[in-house]
Design a protein around this motif. Structure first.
Motif, mmCIF file in Angstrom:
data_model
loop_
_atom_site.group_PDB
_atom_site.id
_atom_site.type_symbol
_atom_site.label_atom_id
_atom_site.label_comp_id
_atom_site.label_asym_id
_atom_site.label_seq_id
_atom_site.Cartn_x
_atom_site.Cartn_y
_atom_site.Cartn_z
ATOM 1 N N CYS A 81 54.260 67.628 43.949
ATOM 2 C CA CYS A 81 53.264 67.569 45.031
ATOM 3 C C CYS A 81 52.578 68.919 45.202
ATOM 4 N N ALA A 82 53.340 69.993 45.110
ATOM 5 C CA ALA A 82 52.746 71.330 45.233
ATOM 6 C C ALA A 82 51.766 71.578 44.088
ATOM 7 N N ASN A 83 52.154 71.190 42.875
ATOM 8 C CA ASN A 83 51.253 71.358 41.723
ATOM 9 C C ASN A 83 49.995 70.518 41.883
ATOM 10 N N LEU A 84 50.146 69.305 42.395
ATOM 11 C CA LEU A 84 48.982 68.447 42.623
ATOM 12 C C LEU A 84 48.055 69.046 43.678
ATOM 13 N N ALA A 85 48.626 69.668 44.674
ATOM 14 C CA ALA A 85 47.805 70.311 45.713
ATOM 15 C C ALA A 85 47.011 71.465 45.109
ATOM 16 N N ILE A 86 47.639 72.233 44.232
ATOM 17 C CA ILE A 86 46.939 73.344 43.568
ATOM 18 C C ILE A 86 45.825 72.800 42.683
ATOM 19 N N LEU A 87 46.146 71.759 41.915
ATOM 20 C CA LEU A 87 45.141 71.154 41.041
ATOM 21 C C LEU A 87 43.980 70.605 41.845
ATOM 22 N N SER A 88 44.277 69.959 42.940
ATOM 23 C CA SER A 88 43.230 69.409 43.798
ATOM 24 C C SER A 88 42.340 70.524 44.339
ATOM 25 N N SER A 89 42.942 71.615 44.744
ATOM 26 C CA SER A 89 42.178 72.756 45.254
ATOM 27 C C SER A 89 41.273 73.326 44.164
ATOM 28 N N GLU A 90 41.802 73.428 42.944
ATOM 29 C CA GLU A 90 41.005 73.953 41.835
ATOM 30 C C GLU A 90 39.876 72.992 41.468
ATOM 31 N N LEU A 91 40.143 71.698 41.525
ATOM 32 C CA LEU A 91 39.102 70.715 41.219
ATOM 33 C C LEU A 91 37.978 70.764 42.246
ATOM 34 N N LYS A 92 38.325 71.045 43.497
ATOM 35 C CA LYS A 92 37.306 71.147 44.537
ATOM 36 C C LYS A 92 36.359 72.315 44.270
ATOM 37 N N GLN A 93 36.856 73.359 43.622
ATOM 38 C CA GLN A 93 36.051 74.553 43.383
ATOM 39 C C GLN A 93 35.168 74.428 42.144
ATOM 40 N N LEU A 94 35.399 73.408 41.311
ATOM 41 C CA LEU A 94 34.587 73.246 40.108
ATOM 42 C C LEU A 94 33.161 72.839 40.461
ATOM 43 N N PRO A 95 32.196 73.352 39.699
ATOM 44 C CA PRO A 95 30.795 72.981 39.951
ATOM 45 C C PRO A 95 30.479 71.627 39.317
ATOM 46 N N ILE A 96 30.994 70.575 39.893
ATOM 47 C CA ILE A 96 30.873 69.248 39.295
ATOM 48 C C ILE A 96 29.427 68.778 39.271
ATOM 49 N N SER A 97 28.667 69.068 40.308
ATOM 50 C CA SER A 97 27.274 68.608 40.323
ATOM 51 C C SER A 97 26.482 69.268 39.201
ATOM 52 N N ASN A 98 26.695 70.582 38.971
ATOM 53 C CA ASN A 98 26.007 71.269 37.866
ATOM 54 C C ASN A 98 26.449 70.708 36.518
ATOM 55 N N THR A 99 27.734 70.464 36.405
ATOM 56 C CA THR A 99 28.267 69.910 35.153
ATOM 57 C C THR A 99 27.673 68.541 34.888
ATOM 58 N N MET A 100 27.601 67.707 35.912
ATOM 59 C CA MET A 100 27.034 66.371 35.745
ATOM 60 C C MET A 100 25.545 66.449 35.401
ATOM 61 N N GLU A 101 24.831 67.408 35.970
ATOM 62 C CA GLU A 101 23.414 67.595 35.640
ATOM 63 C C GLU A 101 23.270 67.992 34.169
ATOM 64 N N ASN A 102 24.160 68.889 33.710
ATOM 65 C CA ASN A 102 24.134 69.285 32.295
ATOM 66 C C ASN A 102 24.444 68.096 31.389
ATOM 67 N N VAL A 103 25.411 67.290 31.781
ATOM 68 C CA VAL A 103 25.755 66.105 30.987
ATOM 69 C C VAL A 103 24.564 65.147 30.931
ATOM 70 N N ASN A 104 23.888 64.969 32.061
ATOM 71 C CA ASN A 104 22.710 64.105 32.081
ATOM 72 C C ASN A 104 21.602 64.650 31.187
ATOM 73 N N ASN A 105 21.387 65.987 31.216
ATOM 74 C CA ASN A 105 20.372 66.598 30.354
ATOM 75 C C ASN A 105 20.724 66.419 28.879
ATOM 76 N N ILE A 106 21.986 66.616 28.562
ATOM 77 C CA ILE A 106 22.426 66.440 27.168
ATOM 78 C C ILE A 106 22.243 64.994 26.738
ATOM 79 N N THR A 107 22.568 64.073 27.613
ATOM 80 C CA THR A 107 22.406 62.654 27.301
ATOM 81 C C THR A 107 20.935 62.320 27.070
#
Length: 164
Positions: A81-107
């Motif tokens: 559970c502690a590891n999942l909490a850390i992973l969740s916190s790190e996932l929240k900090q990822l620039p997912i919207s920018n990454t998804m925009e890049n994926v859309n541009n590549i597509t």
């Protein structure tokens, strides 16, 4: 004694029918097969309770080991559970919207590239669909290969060195 007889006899005579009725009811109750079946079931229940209590006594020695295993599992679950909490916190900090925009541009770019490859009028399309161009390139590659083989066999024919 006679006075005792006179006083007790009427009381006894009045009680006798009640005792007789009671005895009859008691005999009826005792001779009822349902009572015998109930007693047999009670014997079975008693045997089952004895068996269960013996089982509980034998489990009593296993309970500490089970509790240790449960504690160990709980510690591991807490760690997960502690590891999942850390992973969740790190996932929240990822620039997912920018990454998804890049994926859309590549597509989109891949879609355009695929369209150009499939279009026989585009430069890329001609390279992939024009049989004559393919044959010419194949001939050129074969001629270059022959030239290299000839250069290796006769280097003097192609390279001249003059000393002054």
């Amino acid at each position: 004694m006679e006075s005792l007889d006179k006083e007790l006899m009427p009381a006894i005579n009045s009680i006798l029918p009640k005792v007789d009725s009671l005895m009859y009811s008691l005999n009826t109750l005792v001779s009822d097969p349902a009572l015998a079946a109930s007693i047999a079931r009670i014997d079975g229940i008693t045997a089952n309770l004895l068996y269960a209590s013996q089982g509980l006594r034998s489990l009593n020695t296993q309970v500490p080991a089970v509790m240790n295993n449960a504690h160990s599992a709980t510690v591991k679950i807490d760690s997960i559970c502690a590891n999942l909490a850390i992973l969740s916190s790190e996932l929240k900090q990822l620039p997912i919207s920018n990454t998804m925009e890049n994926v859309n541009n590549i597509t989109t770019d891949l879609s355009k590239f695929s369209s150009q490859l499939n279009n026989p009028n585009s430069t890329l399309g001609r390279l992939t669909t024009d049989q004559e161009l393919y044959n010419r390139l194949n001939t050129v590659a074969s001629d270059i290969d022959s030239l290299i083989v000839d250069i290796k066999k006769n280097p003097k024919r192609y390279i001249s060195i003059k000393l002054l």
